[in-house]
Design an enzyme around this catalytic site. Sequence first.
Site, PDB file in Angstrom:
ATOM      1  N   LYS A 203       0.855  -1.187   0.000  1.00 17.65           N
ATOM      2  CA  LYS A 203       0.000   0.000   0.000  1.00 17.65           C
ATOM      3  C   LYS A 203       0.890   1.237   0.000  1.00 17.65           C
ATOM      4  O   LYS A 203       1.670   1.470   0.932  1.00 17.65           O
ATOM      5  CB  LYS A 203      -0.905   0.002   1.223  1.00 17.65           C
ATOM      6  CG  LYS A 203      -1.772   1.251   1.270  1.00 17.65           C
ATOM      7  CD  LYS A 203      -2.830   1.173   2.335  1.00 17.65           C
ATOM      8  CE  LYS A 203      -3.666   2.434   2.320  1.00 17.65           C
ATOM      9  NZ  LYS A 203      -4.735   2.402   3.285  1.00 17.65           N
ATOM     10  N   ARG A 213     -10.879   9.765   0.838  1.00 16.08           N
ATOM     11  CA  ARG A 213     -10.811  10.488   2.122  1.00 16.08           C
ATOM     12  C   ARG A 213     -11.965  11.476   2.236  1.00 16.08           C
ATOM     13  O   ARG A 213     -12.446  11.737   3.338  1.00 16.08           O
ATOM     14  CB  ARG A 213      -9.444  11.153   2.278  1.00 16.08           C
ATOM     15  CG  ARG A 213      -8.339  10.112   2.434  1.00 16.08           C
ATOM     16  CD  ARG A 213      -6.957  10.720   2.563  1.00 16.08           C
ATOM     17  NE  ARG A 213      -5.936   9.681   2.512  1.00 16.08           N
ATOM     18  CZ  ARG A 213      -4.633   9.911   2.399  1.00 16.08           C
ATOM     19  NH1 ARG A 213      -4.192  11.154   2.340  1.00 16.08           N
ATOM     20  NH2 ARG A 213      -3.771   8.910   2.361  1.00 16.08           N
ATOM     21  N   LYS A 258      -2.061  -1.585  -3.948  1.00 18.64           N
ATOM     22  CA  LYS A 258      -2.927  -0.410  -3.965  1.00 18.64           C
ATOM     23  C   LYS A 258      -2.098   0.856  -4.048  1.00 18.64           C
ATOM     24  O   LYS A 258      -1.135   0.976  -3.298  1.00 18.64           O
ATOM     25  CB  LYS A 258      -3.730  -0.440  -2.667  1.00 18.64           C
ATOM     26  CG  LYS A 258      -4.651   0.701  -2.455  1.00 18.64           C
ATOM     27  CD  LYS A 258      -5.195   0.579  -1.078  1.00 18.64           C
ATOM     28  CE  LYS A 258      -5.957   1.842  -0.767  1.00 18.64           C
ATOM     29  NZ  LYS A 258      -6.421   1.853   0.580  1.00 18.64           N
ATOM     30  N   SER A 284      -9.975   5.215  -5.439  1.00 20.24           N
ATOM     31  CA  SER A 284     -10.899   6.316  -5.723  1.00 20.24           C
ATOM     32  C   SER A 284     -10.367   7.289  -6.772  1.00 20.24           C
ATOM     33  O   SER A 284     -11.093   7.696  -7.678  1.00 20.24           O
ATOM     34  CB  SER A 284     -11.218   7.048  -4.425  1.00 20.24           C
ATOM     35  OG  SER A 284     -10.024   7.496  -3.803  1.00 20.24           O
ATOM     36  N   TYR A 323     -14.743   0.670  -7.870  1.00 18.95           N
ATOM     37  CA  TYR A 323     -16.014   1.394  -7.801  1.00 18.95           C
ATOM     38  C   TYR A 323     -16.801   1.243  -9.098  1.00 18.95           C
ATOM     39  O   TYR A 323     -17.962   1.632  -9.165  1.00 18.95           O
ATOM     40  CB  TYR A 323     -15.741   2.877  -7.498  1.00 18.95           C
ATOM     41  CG  TYR A 323     -14.953   3.039  -6.209  1.00 18.95           C
ATOM     42  CD1 TYR A 323     -15.601   2.975  -4.975  1.00 18.95           C
ATOM     43  CD2 TYR A 323     -13.566   3.188  -6.217  1.00 18.95           C
ATOM     44  CE1 TYR A 323     -14.882   3.072  -3.794  1.00 18.95           C
ATOM     45  CE2 TYR A 323     -12.839   3.280  -5.037  1.00 18.95           C
ATOM     46  CZ  TYR A 323     -13.509   3.225  -3.837  1.00 18.95           C
ATOM     47  OH  TYR A 323     -12.796   3.307  -2.669  1.00 18.95           O
TER      48      TYR A 323
END
Length: 338
Positions: A203, A213, A258, A284, A323
């Site tokens: 990560k 966030r 990620k 995101s 997403y």
Amino acid sequence: MNAFGAEFPQVRQRRTRSSSFARKLVRENLISTDDLIYPIFLIDGTGKEIPVDSMPDICRISIDNLSRVASDCLKKGINAVALFPNISSDKKSEDGKEAYNEKGLIPRALNLLKRDFPELGVITDAALDPYTTHGQDGVVDETGYVLNDPTVTILQKQALCYAAAGADIIAPSDMMDGRIKGIRSALELEGFVNTILLAYSAKYASSFYGPFRDAVGSAKTLQRRGKETYQLDIGNISEALREVELDLKEGADIVMVKPGLPYLDVVRAITTEFKVPTFVYQVSGEYSMLKAAFQNNWLDQKSAMLESLTSFKRAGASAILTYFALEAADEIKKRSWG
Ligand code: PBG
């Protein structure tokens, strides 16, 4: 030989590209709905569906809307979801203790999903950032430095709380040292022997998490402070491999990379070196970047979305948190490309 003296090629790579059926037969990687995991943002209250401004088409939903989304996923062939909480500021604290409140947002969502949709796999994050007043993934000292070992103790409590509420997979996303070992031991001691640990091993301290966030409300609490003292430096790959090695030794079942697209080399390096299931998180910022281009008709949504997802398969990933999961599932079902 042609009129200009050139030899005709014996091998014509274009033969197998010349028709749709042949392209389909020789295709090496194909995205399937089995590969998709849908991240869901939850918020307290009822009847709520609050759009995330920086993530077009994504909402934070209250638990009463969760059943609709869960059944939508199953109908579309998506077998797993990942839950992320946006909790109100009065529940946030220095030490993030709401993270292991058994009546908290995530345990209540787990209870509902496991009761009404037992076949749906549910993943929960182990990290404190949605729960702390300072937005860091762990507890901090007076200088703001995130303390490792006291954080692991809280993560153990959080993991046990989620396992007891029915989480199938716990995904530590905090990057503390020794947290996989700590959580694995706690789970074994308490009899949760089949709880899967999905370690966010690689990560990175990435700027692509910005919209997330906003969604969970840690952008405000974090202010402009970064996470570089625990997440990986963006220039490193050997260090990522070492993290994977350690997490596997400590008891991780699956590892994760990620963000996704900017780190495909890391996915490939891990899947080549370690023969373990490797997931990737199309985060995101990647989603928002693509969505913005789709909304402006600068890129074609269907093909660019499926191309980005296929790249993860090509790099060796077995599943993808994205997403786009719901929209991608619709396109995958139609199988109208290629
Ligand atoms: C929390 C966490 C983050 C994401 C998943 N879990 C953000 C962060 O580390 O700041 C990011 C997901 C996304 O950007 O979609 N530890």
